[in-house]
Scaffold this active site. Structure first.
Site: not given
Ligand code: AMP
Length: 219
Positions: A88, A157
């Site tokens: 990332r 989520r």
């Protein structure tokens, strides 16, 4: 095939990674899924990661890099894998690359899914997952309130619930993760695909791009 799929949250990279793992018989490794599993089971890793995830921040590099180095040397990865959500940032990418090169097993391909922010926010807010079998849905695309596969409850989520966390994650993607596109392009292993369209349409585009890449490679 040792692959990596990149794209902002909501680009459909998780869904595409799953389809590719089935088509090519390779392992799907999602760092987000690993963290969510550990949070659910209340493990040490889960407890460490949760405070970052809930507010839309990245889990510290050291933790993620070690986790992935351990994961990638497991026997099931010998058949190939597709990484989803990792690396990332530059530190994760370069340290992991070094590790793979030392093992003589560098990445073969990086699939980059491109999509605009407006569409992303719409998709992220509509994202739901079956609490039971983890099948993914999007209520901004289909009108559904129970899982089609097992009848389970559809949940959202935690990090998809607040606009603040969504925006923070998109900013992190554009500032820290997107620069990796140039890094992999320089290595000559990048393919970029337009993420607009249905799951099947995007999947076809990826398979076509992979086909052309292998064709060039072998001719
Ligand atoms: P994802 O399901 O890929 O969107 O990941 C959910 C969350 O897990 C992210 O917002 C981060 O907090 C954390 N996470 C997943 N992968 C990484 C990673 N490679 N580096 C740091 N944090 C990560």
């Amino acid at each position: 095939m040792r692959a990596l799929i990149m794209g902002p949250q909501g680009s459909g990279k998780g869904t595409q990674a799953l389809l590719l793992s089935k088509k090519y018989g390779i392992v799907h490794i999602s760092t987000g899924d690993i963290f969510r599993y550990n949070i659910e089971k209340n493990t040490e890793l889960g407890i460490k990661a949760q405070k970052y995830i809930d507010v839309g921040q990245l889990v510290p590099d050291e933790l993620v890099i070690e986790l992935m180095k351990d994961r990638i040397i497991k026997d099931d990865c010998n058949v190939g894998y597709i990484l989803d959500g990792f690396p990332r940032d530059f530190r994760q990418a370069t340290e992991f690359d070094k590790f793979l090169y030392e093992k003589g097993l560098p990445l073969d391909v990086v699939i980059n899914i491109e999509i605009n922010n407006e569409e992303l926010i719409k998709r992220i807010s509509g994202r739901r997952i079956c609490a039971n079998c983890k099948t993914m849905y999007n209520i901004s695309i289909e009108n559904i309130d129970k899982c089609n596969v097992c009848g389970g409850e559809l949940i959202q989520r935690e990090d998809d619930k607040s606009d603040n966390a969504i925006n923070k994650r998109l900013n992190i993607y554009h500032n820290q993760t997107a620069p990796l596109i140039g890094y992999y392009k320089e290595q000559g292993i990048l393919i970029t695909v337009d993420g607009l369209g249905s799951v099947n349409e995007v999947n076809n585009k990826i398979n076509e791009a992979l086909g052309s890449m292998w064709y060039e490679y072998y001719n």
